[in-house]
Design an enzyme around this catalytic site. Structure first.
Site, PDB file in Angstrom:
ATOM      1  N   ASP A  64      -6.479  -2.411  -7.471  1.00 31.83           N
ATOM      2  CA  ASP A  64      -7.024  -3.079  -6.286  1.00 31.83           C
ATOM      3  C   ASP A  64      -7.205  -4.561  -6.605  1.00 31.83           C
ATOM      4  O   ASP A  64      -7.336  -4.927  -7.777  1.00 31.83           O
ATOM      5  CB  ASP A  64      -8.368  -2.458  -5.879  1.00 31.83           C
ATOM      6  N   TYR A  78     -14.981 -11.833  -0.524  1.00 31.66           N
ATOM      7  CA  TYR A  78     -15.698 -10.599  -0.908  1.00 31.66           C
ATOM      8  C   TYR A  78     -16.947 -10.925  -1.720  1.00 31.66           C
ATOM      9  O   TYR A  78     -17.995 -10.299  -1.561  1.00 31.66           O
ATOM     10  CB  TYR A  78     -14.787  -9.673  -1.724  1.00 31.66           C
ATOM     11  N   ARG A 137       0.824  -1.217   0.000  1.00 27.59           N
ATOM     12  CA  ARG A 137       0.000   0.000   0.000  1.00 27.59           C
ATOM     13  C   ARG A 137       0.860   1.269   0.000  1.00 27.59           C
ATOM     14  O   ARG A 137       0.448   2.285   0.569  1.00 27.59           O
ATOM     15  CB  ARG A 137      -0.944   0.025   1.193  1.00 27.59           C
TER      16      ARG A 137
HETATM   17  O1  CP3 Z   1       0.303   0.684  -3.124  1.00 25.19           O
HETATM   18  C1  CP3 Z   1      -0.174  -0.444  -3.319  1.00 25.19           C
HETATM   19  O2  CP3 Z   1       0.056  -1.412  -2.572  1.00 25.19           O
HETATM   20  C2  CP3 Z   1      -1.000  -0.669  -4.559  1.00 25.19           C
HETATM   21  C3  CP3 Z   1      -2.390  -0.501  -4.442  1.00 25.19           C
HETATM   22  C4  CP3 Z   1      -3.304  -1.461  -3.709  1.00 25.19           C
HETATM   23  C5  CP3 Z   1      -4.555  -1.032  -3.228  1.00 25.19           C
HETATM   24  N1  CP3 Z   1      -5.234  -2.111  -2.765  1.00 25.19           N
HETATM   25  C6  CP3 Z   1      -5.044   0.344  -3.267  1.00 25.19           C
HETATM   26  C7  CP3 Z   1      -6.178   0.737  -2.427  1.00 25.19           C
HETATM   27  C8  CP3 Z   1      -3.211  -2.832  -3.469  1.00 25.19           C
HETATM   28  C9  CP3 Z   1      -2.052  -3.781  -3.733  1.00 25.19           C
HETATM   29  C10 CP3 Z   1      -4.450  -3.235  -2.875  1.00 25.19           C
HETATM   30  C11 CP3 Z   1      -4.774  -4.629  -2.530  1.00 25.19           C
HETATM   31  C12 CP3 Z   1      -5.961  -4.883  -1.716  1.00 25.19           C
HETATM   32  N2  CP3 Z   1      -7.204  -4.355  -1.824  1.00 25.19           N
HETATM   33  C13 CP3 Z   1      -6.020  -5.883  -0.724  1.00 25.19           C
HETATM   34  C14 CP3 Z   1      -4.889  -6.786  -0.361  1.00 25.19           C
HETATM   35  C15 CP3 Z   1      -3.911  -6.108   0.502  1.00 25.19           C
HETATM   36  C16 CP3 Z   1      -4.322  -6.033   1.927  1.00 25.19           C
HETATM   37  O3  CP3 Z   1      -4.464  -4.913   2.418  1.00 25.19           O
HETATM   38  O4  CP3 Z   1      -4.476  -7.096   2.539  1.00 25.19           O
HETATM   39  C17 CP3 Z   1      -7.321  -5.884  -0.191  1.00 25.19           C
HETATM   40  C18 CP3 Z   1      -7.835  -6.764   0.922  1.00 25.19           C
HETATM   41  C19 CP3 Z   1      -8.077  -4.924  -0.914  1.00 25.19           C
HETATM   42  C20 CP3 Z   1      -9.520  -4.601  -0.761  1.00 25.19           C
HETATM   43  C21 CP3 Z   1      -9.705  -3.209  -0.346  1.00 25.19           C
HETATM   44  N3  CP3 Z   1      -9.471  -2.109  -1.149  1.00 25.19           N
HETATM   45  C22 CP3 Z   1     -10.177  -2.732   0.902  1.00 25.19           C
HETATM   46  C23 CP3 Z   1     -10.552  -3.617   2.078  1.00 25.19           C
HETATM   47  C24 CP3 Z   1     -10.212  -1.346   0.829  1.00 25.19           C
HETATM   48  C25 CP3 Z   1     -10.756  -0.410   1.864  1.00 25.19           C
HETATM   49  C26 CP3 Z   1      -9.811  -0.265   2.989  1.00 25.19           C
HETATM   50  C27 CP3 Z   1      -8.976   0.949   2.784  1.00 25.19           C
HETATM   51  O5  CP3 Z   1      -7.750   0.870   2.930  1.00 25.19           O
HETATM   52  O6  CP3 Z   1      -9.580   1.999   2.507  1.00 25.19           O
HETATM   53  C28 CP3 Z   1      -9.730  -0.958  -0.451  1.00 25.19           C
HETATM   54  C29 CP3 Z   1      -9.561   0.389  -0.979  1.00 25.19           C
HETATM   55  C30 CP3 Z   1      -8.178   0.800  -1.413  1.00 25.19           C
HETATM   56  N4  CP3 Z   1      -7.345   0.040  -2.189  1.00 25.19           N
HETATM   57  C31 CP3 Z   1      -7.538   2.029  -1.149  1.00 25.19           C
HETATM   58  C32 CP3 Z   1      -6.291   2.002  -1.775  1.00 25.19           C
HETATM   59  C33 CP3 Z   1      -5.257   3.092  -1.830  1.00 25.19           C
HETATM   60  C34 CP3 Z   1      -8.152   3.188  -0.394  1.00 25.19           C
HETATM   61  C35 CP3 Z   1      -8.907   4.002  -1.408  1.00 25.19           C
HETATM   62  C36 CP3 Z   1      -9.027   5.450  -1.055  1.00 25.19           C
HETATM   63  O7  CP3 Z   1      -9.885   5.769  -0.231  1.00 25.19           O
HETATM   64  O8  CP3 Z   1      -8.290   6.267  -1.626  1.00 25.19           O
END
Ligand code: CP3
Length: 348
Positions: free
Chosen positions: A75, A155, A26
């Site tokens: 994502d 999911y 992330r």
């Molecule tokens: O920088 C990186 O690692 C690349 C981008 C990336 C994102 N999601 C961006 C994101 C990656 C590799 C992911 C993978 C992801 N997404 C996972 C596996 C990694 C982990 O954390 O275990 C999972 C479970 C998801 C599903 C997901 N996406 C959730 C549960 C959420 C909401 C929680 C949160 O952090 O807000 C997201 C949204 C998400 N994916 C954001 C980002 C930057 C937040 C979006 C925002 O509000 O800008």
């Protein structure tokens, strides 16, 4: 020394290196003010599916901290949405799926997934990132990724994030056949999706089994490992490296090792000694600092980073990372302290 091959890949292969490579999960996200700037007034999906924005966001952490890897901004649910499950992201709730998988008939939309056609923006983001970094003298590695079938299936069954995974577990034990079929079609979809990412320029990929750790060892063996194993085998057969991450998965490390990925990403719930004794020397290790250390002070962050480096750095094939994604409220001064400590750490 061959500078054309990224340090992170050389470390994964066990080659002699003079510094420990690092990136963190992330790394492109809300702890960066420049990310929030692009995101302002737009939805997460709007920026993720726009190659100009997604390219820029993927580059942001590199510009600030010069990591040894860029991970494409996307994502794990991207291919699910592209396959035809409408979903959006809500501020506090995370992903919300407008359709869930209830029966065999719901699996059809995942079959015959054409990744480049379904996700042209992912192709473009990777191509542009690769073109951007290719001329750099010691370029970072470009990482693609996908969710593990088990994590994606959770999911698709829950319809969003959950604490207890009750619907998922009910499905495992009541509708076992449906769960296995779903995981099977998701494994096929993921292999196709990851192959597309390599074609578009990825050097390596990480499989995120973020929720695999909610399973007992026996249930992990039945419901997750066979599918990540199939993906790992397909990627390795294509001659490409793959990293396996199982969140909260310390009790599953032996089984992760048995799947023979090129690298295993560890969370923080395990000591280096425990990890080193269970993982074959040909498999690289990545991790494993608690991401919430970055809620502390720079001084404490330096100490904690050093502890991780000293514990794992004596092993060849090691990549510094956090044990899970960086949290949005992480202090930039702490991130800076972590990065400086890794970069200046001298291998004996
Ligand atoms: O920088 C990186 O690692 C690349 C981008 C990336 C994102 N999601 C961006 C994101 C990656 C590799 C992911 C993978 C992801 N997404 C996972 C596996 C990694 C982990 O954390 O275990 C999972 C479970 C998801 C599903 C997901 N996406 C959730 C549960 C959420 C909401 C929680 C949160 O952090 O807000 C997201 C949204 C998400 N994916 C954001 C980002 C930057 C937040 C979006 C925002 O509000 O800008």
């Amino acid at each position: 020394m061959n500078n054309k091959i990224p340090l992170l890949l050389r470390a994964m292969r066990g080659e002699q290196i003079d510094r420990i490579p690092f990136w963190y999960m992330r790394q492109a996200g809300r702890y960066l003010p420049e990310y929030n700037e692009i995101r302002r007034g737009k939805s997460f999906i709007e920026v993720m599916e726009n190659p100009d924005h997604a390219f820029e966001i993927s580059m942001q952490p590199l510009r600030r901290f010069q990591m040894d890897a860029i991970i494409m901004f996307s994502d794990i649910l991207t291919p699910i949405r592209a396959a035809g499950i409408p979903l959006h992201f809500e501020e506090k709730k995370g992903p919300v799926l407008e359709k869930t998988v209830q029966s065999e008939a719901d699996l059809d939309i995942f079959r015959n997934f054409d990744a480049a056609k379904a996700c042209p923006y992912v192709v473009e983001i990777l191509q542009r990132l690769r073109a951007e970094i290719e001329p750099l003298p010691s370029r970072p590695a470009l990482l693609g990724f996908a969710g593990a079938p088990f994590t994606l299936a959770s999911y698709l069954i829950e319809g969003g994030s959950t604490q207890k995974f009750e619907k998922t577990k009910a499905c495992l034990f009541k509708d076992t056949e449906l769960f296995l079929r779903l995981s099977d079609v998701l494994a096929d979809l993921t292999i196709e999706y990851l192959k597309m990412q390599f074609k578009a320029g990825a050097d390596a990929v990480q499989i995120f089994d973020s929720w695999g750790g909610i399973l007992s060892p026996a249930h992990y063996a039945e419901f997750s490992a066979p599918f990540t194993k199939r993906i790992i085998d397909a990627i390795r057969q294509a001659g490409k490296p793959v990293i396996l991450f199982v969140g909260n998965g310390s009790h599953l490390l032996g089984q992760m090792n048995g799947q023979k990925p090129d690298a295993i990403s560890l969370d923080w719930r395990i000591t280096a000694d425990q990890a080193l004794s269970q993982v074959d020397s040909e498999i690289a290790l990545q991790g494993n600092m608690d991401p919430l250390v970055l809620y502390g002070t720079p001084e404490r962050t330096r100490k904690e980073t050093l502890k991780v480096l000293e514990a794992f750095g004596r092993r060849s094939r090691y990549i510094f990372n956090l044990g899970h994604g960086i949290h949005p409220a992480s202090g930039l001064d702490n991130v800076q302290a972590m990065v400086e400590t890794v970069k200046s750490f001298k291998l004996a």
